[in-house]
Design a protein around this motif. Structure first.
Motif, PDB file in Angstrom:
ATOM      1  N   VAL A 107      58.568   7.231  -7.118  1.00 35.57           N
ATOM      2  CA  VAL A 107      58.153   6.183  -6.178  1.00 35.57           C
ATOM      3  C   VAL A 107      58.490   4.809  -6.758  1.00 35.57           C
ATOM      4  N   LEU A 108      58.218   4.608  -8.043  1.00 35.66           N
ATOM      5  CA  LEU A 108      58.530   3.332  -8.692  1.00 35.66           C
ATOM      6  C   LEU A 108      60.021   3.023  -8.598  1.00 35.66           C
TER       7      LEU A 108
ATOM      8  N   LYS B 101      58.088   3.728   4.307  1.00 33.36           N
ATOM      9  CA  LYS B 101      58.640   4.750   5.226  1.00 33.36           C
ATOM     10  C   LYS B 101      59.910   5.355   4.636  1.00 33.36           C
ATOM     11  N   GLU B 102      60.794   4.511   4.081  1.00 32.26           N
ATOM     12  CA  GLU B 102      62.033   5.006   3.475  1.00 32.26           C
ATOM     13  C   GLU B 102      61.735   5.900   2.267  1.00 32.26           C
ATOM     14  N   ILE B 103      60.751   5.497   1.468  1.00 30.12           N
ATOM     15  CA  ILE B 103      60.366   6.300   0.298  1.00 30.12           C
ATOM     16  C   ILE B 103      59.823   7.649   0.760  1.00 30.12           C
ATOM     17  N   ALA B 104      58.963   7.635   1.784  1.00 30.21           N
ATOM     18  CA  ALA B 104      58.380   8.869   2.316  1.00 30.21           C
ATOM     19  C   ALA B 104      59.479   9.818   2.798  1.00 30.21           C
ATOM     20  N   ASP B 105      60.431   9.288   3.547  1.00 28.89           N
ATOM     21  CA  ASP B 105      61.530  10.118   4.054  1.00 28.89           C
ATOM     22  C   ASP B 105      62.392  10.659   2.921  1.00 28.89           C
ATOM     23  N   LYS B 106      62.680   9.818   1.968  1.00 38.01           N
ATOM     24  CA  LYS B 106      63.536  10.193   0.833  1.00 38.01           C
ATOM     25  C   LYS B 106      62.902  11.276  -0.035  1.00 38.01           C
TER      26      LYS B 106
ATOM     27  N   ILE C 248      57.573  13.191   1.604  1.00 40.78           N
ATOM     28  CA  ILE C 248      56.121  13.091   1.530  1.00 40.78           C
ATOM     29  C   ILE C 248      55.666  12.145   2.643  1.00 40.78           C
ATOM     30  N   SER C 249      54.376  12.095   2.898  1.00 39.30           N
ATOM     31  CA  SER C 249      53.872  11.211   3.949  1.00 39.30           C
ATOM     32  C   SER C 249      53.812   9.768   3.454  1.00 39.30           C
TER      33      SER C 249
ATOM     34  N   VAL D  24      52.780   7.974  -0.247  1.00 41.20           N
ATOM     35  CA  VAL D  24      53.519   6.892  -0.914  1.00 41.20           C
ATOM     36  C   VAL D  24      52.560   5.757  -1.252  1.00 41.20           C
ATOM     37  N   ILE D  25      51.738   5.373  -0.286  1.00 40.42           N
ATOM     38  CA  ILE D  25      50.771   4.293  -0.504  1.00 40.42           C
ATOM     39  C   ILE D  25      49.813   4.653  -1.636  1.00 40.42           C
ATOM     40  N   SER D  26      49.378   5.898  -1.669  1.00 38.96           N
ATOM     41  CA  SER D  26      48.482   6.367  -2.730  1.00 38.96           C
ATOM     42  C   SER D  26      49.166   6.285  -4.099  1.00 38.96           C
ATOM     43  N   HIS D  27      50.422   6.737  -4.151  1.00 41.57           N
ATOM     44  CA  HIS D  27      51.166   6.655  -5.417  1.00 41.57           C
ATOM     45  C   HIS D  27      51.347   5.204  -5.851  1.00 41.57           C
TER      46      HIS D  27
END
Length: 153
Positions: A93-94, A104-109, A112-113, A117-120
């Motif tokens: 995530v970092l 959203k892009e991180i989640a798709d990549k 994960i939801s 991502v927000i939690s991480h």
């Protein structure tokens, strides 16, 4: 003798060590397994567990050089640093944050939801004490998680 468990650095003069000195140094080493120990002494101690030794009679310039070598931290991550601070997924995530990706892009990549991502991201900022994207990006570069040329303008 008082040592702090988990200390990053310990500087000891061999005059304060009771006999057998090498065994006492081993005990100190166990108290700060991720730390570095610098021994200053008149003679090297046989079977000394310290990787760093400064001869007490060295001139001032040589002593300063020994201290600089001792306190120098390479830019690579140490086993007691980032790998214990952040999980593999948090590092993923970092990296994505530092590359300029949205949640959203991180989640798709990462498949994960967005909530995950927000939690991480919250865990990363809590662990590192860095709140801004720019700060996280600098951290990622300084710790060789990403290369400077990978950052979006």
């Amino acid at each position: 003798m008082h040592t702090t468990p988990g200390a990053d650095y310990v500087v000891i003069h061999d005059d304060i060590l009771p006999e057998p000195r090498n065994i006492n140094l081993n005990e100190i080493g166990k108290l700060c397994p991720c730390g570095k120990i610098l021994l200053i002494g008149n003679d090297p101690i046989e079977n000394c567990p310290c990787a760093n030794f400064a001869l007490n009679i060295e001139n001032q310039k040589e002593m300063v050089e020994r201290f600089q070598e001792f306190f120098y931290e390479p830019e690579t991550t140490s086993s007691c640093n980032i790998k214990e601070q952040l999980s593999e997924r948090e590092i993923d995530v970092l990296k994505a944050v530092a590359h300029g990706c949205s949640n959203k892009e991180i989640a798709d990549k990462l498949y994960i939801s967005t909530n995950t991502v927000i939690s991480h991201r919250k865990n990363i900022t809590d662990k590192l004490g860095i709140k801004t994207i720019a700060g996280l990006t600098v951290y990622a570069i300084m710790n060789n998680i990403i290369k400077p040329e990978e950052v979006k303008n």
